[in-house]
Design a protein around this motif. Structure first.
Motif, PDB file in Angstrom:
ATOM      1  N   ILE A 188       0.838  -1.200   0.000  1.00 51.33           N
ATOM      2  CA  ILE A 188       0.000   0.000   0.000  1.00 51.33           C
ATOM      3  C   ILE A 188       0.869   1.244   0.000  1.00 51.33           C
ATOM      4  O   ILE A 188       0.559   2.221  -0.665  1.00 51.33           O
ATOM      5  CB  ILE A 188      -0.964  -0.019   1.205  1.00 51.33           C
ATOM      6  N   SER A 189       1.987   1.217   0.732  1.00 46.49           N
ATOM      7  CA  SER A 189       2.840   2.407   0.758  1.00 46.49           C
ATOM      8  C   SER A 189       3.466   2.665  -0.606  1.00 46.49           C
ATOM      9  O   SER A 189       3.652   3.806  -0.999  1.00 46.49           O
ATOM     10  CB  SER A 189       3.923   2.271   1.824  1.00 46.49           C
ATOM     11  N   VAL A 190       3.777   1.605  -1.352  1.00 49.97           N
ATOM     12  CA  VAL A 190       4.333   1.779  -2.702  1.00 49.97           C
ATOM     13  C   VAL A 190       3.278   2.394  -3.613  1.00 49.97           C
ATOM     14  O   VAL A 190       3.558   3.321  -4.377  1.00 49.97           O
ATOM     15  CB  VAL A 190       4.827   0.429  -3.267  1.00 49.97           C
ATOM     16  N   ILE A 191       2.051   1.919  -3.510  1.00 48.97           N
ATOM     17  CA  ILE A 191       0.973   2.473  -4.332  1.00 48.97           C
ATOM     18  C   ILE A 191       0.733   3.928  -3.961  1.00 48.97           C
ATOM     19  O   ILE A 191       0.598   4.779  -4.826  1.00 48.97           O
ATOM     20  CB  ILE A 191      -0.329   1.659  -4.144  1.00 48.97           C
ATOM     21  N   SER A 192       0.708   4.220  -2.658  1.00 47.50           N
ATOM     22  CA  SER A 192       0.421   5.588  -2.246  1.00 47.50           C
ATOM     23  C   SER A 192       1.538   6.541  -2.664  1.00 47.50           C
ATOM     24  O   SER A 192       1.278   7.684  -2.999  1.00 47.50           O
ATOM     25  CB  SER A 192       0.188   5.660  -0.736  1.00 47.50           C
ATOM     26  N   GLN A 193       2.792   6.092  -2.660  1.00 47.11           N
ATOM     27  CA  GLN A 193       3.882   6.945  -3.127  1.00 47.11           C
ATOM     28  C   GLN A 193       3.744   7.213  -4.614  1.00 47.11           C
ATOM     29  O   GLN A 193       3.940   8.328  -5.073  1.00 47.11           O
ATOM     30  CB  GLN A 193       5.230   6.299  -2.837  1.00 47.11           C
ATOM     31  N   LYS A 194       3.388   6.189  -5.384  1.00 44.61           N
ATOM     32  CA  LYS A 194       3.215   6.356  -6.827  1.00 44.61           C
ATOM     33  C   LYS A 194       2.056   7.306  -7.107  1.00 44.61           C
ATOM     34  O   LYS A 194       2.156   8.199  -7.928  1.00 44.61           O
ATOM     35  CB  LYS A 194       2.958   4.994  -7.472  1.00 44.61           C
ATOM     36  N   GLU A 195       0.949   7.129  -6.391  1.00 44.90           N
ATOM     37  CA  GLU A 195      -0.223   7.963  -6.607  1.00 44.90           C
ATOM     38  C   GLU A 195       0.015   9.392  -6.133  1.00 44.90           C
ATOM     39  O   GLU A 195      -0.507  10.326  -6.724  1.00 44.90           O
ATOM     40  CB  GLU A 195      -1.430   7.376  -5.874  1.00 44.90           C
ATOM     41  N   SER A 196       0.779   9.568  -5.048  1.00 48.74           N
ATOM     42  CA  SER A 196       0.959  10.915  -4.516  1.00 48.74           C
ATOM     43  C   SER A 196       1.738  11.791  -5.485  1.00 48.74           C
ATOM     44  O   SER A 196       1.577  13.004  -5.486  1.00 48.74           O
ATOM     45  CB  SER A 196       1.663  10.867  -3.164  1.00 48.74           C
ATOM     46  N   GLU A 197       2.580  11.172  -6.293  1.00 54.68           N
ATOM     47  CA  GLU A 197       3.310  11.944  -7.284  1.00 54.68           C
ATOM     48  C   GLU A 197       2.383  12.404  -8.404  1.00 54.68           C
ATOM     49  O   GLU A 197       2.593  13.453  -8.987  1.00 54.68           O
ATOM     50  CB  GLU A 197       4.444  11.109  -7.863  1.00 54.68           C
ATOM     51  N   GLU A 198       1.348  11.635  -8.678  1.00 56.05           N
ATOM     52  CA  GLU A 198       0.471  11.953  -9.797  1.00 56.05           C
ATOM     53  C   GLU A 198      -0.642  12.912  -9.389  1.00 56.05           C
ATOM     54  O   GLU A 198      -0.693  14.041  -9.843  1.00 56.05           O
ATOM     55  CB  GLU A 198      -0.123  10.665 -10.363  1.00 56.05           C
ATOM     56  N   ASN A 199      -1.563  12.468  -8.539  1.00 53.06           N
ATOM     57  CA  ASN A 199      -2.729  13.282  -8.232  1.00 53.06           C
ATOM     58  C   ASN A 199      -3.276  12.889  -6.866  1.00 53.06           C
ATOM     59  O   ASN A 199      -3.861  11.828  -6.716  1.00 53.06           O
ATOM     60  CB  ASN A 199      -3.796  13.099  -9.311  1.00 53.06           C
ATOM     61  N   ARG A 200      -3.124  13.758  -5.897  1.00 50.48           N
ATOM     62  CA  ARG A 200      -3.588  13.463  -4.552  1.00 50.48           C
ATOM     63  C   ARG A 200      -5.095  13.595  -4.411  1.00 50.48           C
ATOM     64  O   ARG A 200      -5.674  13.091  -3.465  1.00 50.48           O
ATOM     65  CB  ARG A 200      -2.915  14.381  -3.545  1.00 50.48           C
ATOM     66  N   GLY A 201      -5.744  14.253  -5.326  1.00 47.46           N
ATOM     67  CA  GLY A 201      -7.183  14.438  -5.235  1.00 47.46           C
ATOM     68  C   GLY A 201      -7.987  13.366  -5.938  1.00 47.46           C
ATOM     69  O   GLY A 201      -9.213  13.382  -5.884  1.00 47.46           O
ATOM     70  N   SER A 202      -7.315  12.428  -6.563  1.00 46.02           N
ATOM     71  CA  SER A 202      -8.050  11.403  -7.299  1.00 46.02           C
ATOM     72  C   SER A 202      -8.773  10.469  -6.340  1.00 46.02           C
ATOM     73  O   SER A 202      -8.402  10.316  -5.176  1.00 46.02           O
ATOM     74  CB  SER A 202      -7.092  10.589  -8.174  1.00 46.02           C
ATOM     75  N   VAL A 203      -9.808   9.838  -6.837  1.00 43.40           N
ATOM     76  CA  VAL A 203     -10.606   8.928  -6.034  1.00 43.40           C
ATOM     77  C   VAL A 203      -9.755   7.748  -5.575  1.00 43.40           C
ATOM     78  O   VAL A 203      -9.836   7.322  -4.416  1.00 43.40           O
ATOM     79  CB  VAL A 203     -11.834   8.433  -6.841  1.00 43.40           C
ATOM     80  N   GLU A 204      -8.898   7.249  -6.448  1.00 45.18           N
ATOM     81  CA  GLU A 204      -8.065   6.105  -6.097  1.00 45.18           C
ATOM     82  C   GLU A 204      -7.127   6.451  -4.945  1.00 45.18           C
ATOM     83  O   GLU A 204      -6.963   5.667  -4.014  1.00 45.18           O
ATOM     84  CB  GLU A 204      -7.233   5.628  -7.302  1.00 45.18           C
ATOM     85  N   PHE A 205      -6.504   7.623  -4.994  1.00 46.90           N
ATOM     86  CA  PHE A 205      -5.594   8.023  -3.923  1.00 46.90           C
ATOM     87  C   PHE A 205      -6.332   8.165  -2.601  1.00 46.90           C
ATOM     88  O   PHE A 205      -5.826   7.759  -1.552  1.00 46.90           O
ATOM     89  CB  PHE A 205      -4.888   9.339  -4.262  1.00 46.90           C
ATOM     90  N   GLN A 206      -7.532   8.729  -2.632  1.00 42.39           N
ATOM     91  CA  GLN A 206      -8.313   8.888  -1.410  1.00 42.39           C
ATOM     92  C   GLN A 206      -8.677   7.536  -0.822  1.00 42.39           C
ATOM     93  O   GLN A 206      -8.595   7.338   0.400  1.00 42.39           O
ATOM     94  CB  GLN A 206      -9.563   9.705  -1.690  1.00 42.39           C
ATOM     95  N   ILE A 207      -9.057   6.584  -1.678  1.00 43.10           N
ATOM     96  CA  ILE A 207      -9.394   5.246  -1.197  1.00 43.10           C
ATOM     97  C   ILE A 207      -8.162   4.576  -0.594  1.00 43.10           C
ATOM     98  O   ILE A 207      -8.245   3.924   0.453  1.00 43.10           O
ATOM     99  CB  ILE A 207      -9.996   4.398  -2.337  1.00 43.10           C
TER     100      ILE A 207
END
Length: 90
Positions: free
Chosen positions: A7-26
């Motif tokens: 999960i931390s790897v996914i969240s690091q990848k997502e945080s670089e792209e878009n923190r407001g996306s639905v996937e990042f929030q989930i």
């Protein structure tokens, strides 16, 4: 505490792209849920944390419902990655 490196790897990848996306929030709600459940295993009578956990679960459920309606493919992919049960449709 439970640490999930996936999960931390996914969240690091997502945080670089878009923190407001639905996937990042989930993903962020899922990490909070895992931390709170590990905390509640030790402190069973911490009722304010129980309440916070229920609120976060409700918010995540709403976001998952939204994602399910808008893009079923991304929803299925995210459910598989995070190992979350699929929500029941009425």
């Amino acid at each position: 505490m439970v640490k999930n490196s996936f999960i931390s790897v996914i969240s690091q990848k997502e945080s670089e792209e878009n923190r407001g996306s639905v996937e990042f929030q989930i993903i962020s709600f899922t990490t909070k849920i895992k931390k709170l459940t590990s905390h509640l295993e030790l402190h069973k009578k911490d009722f304010s944390s129980h309440r916070g956990l229920r609120e976060i679960l409700g918010k995540r459920q709403q976001l998952l419902a939204y994602l399910s309606k808008k893009n079923r493919g991304r929803y299925k992919e995210l459910i598989g990655e995070l190992d979350i049960r699929e929500r029941k449709t009425c």
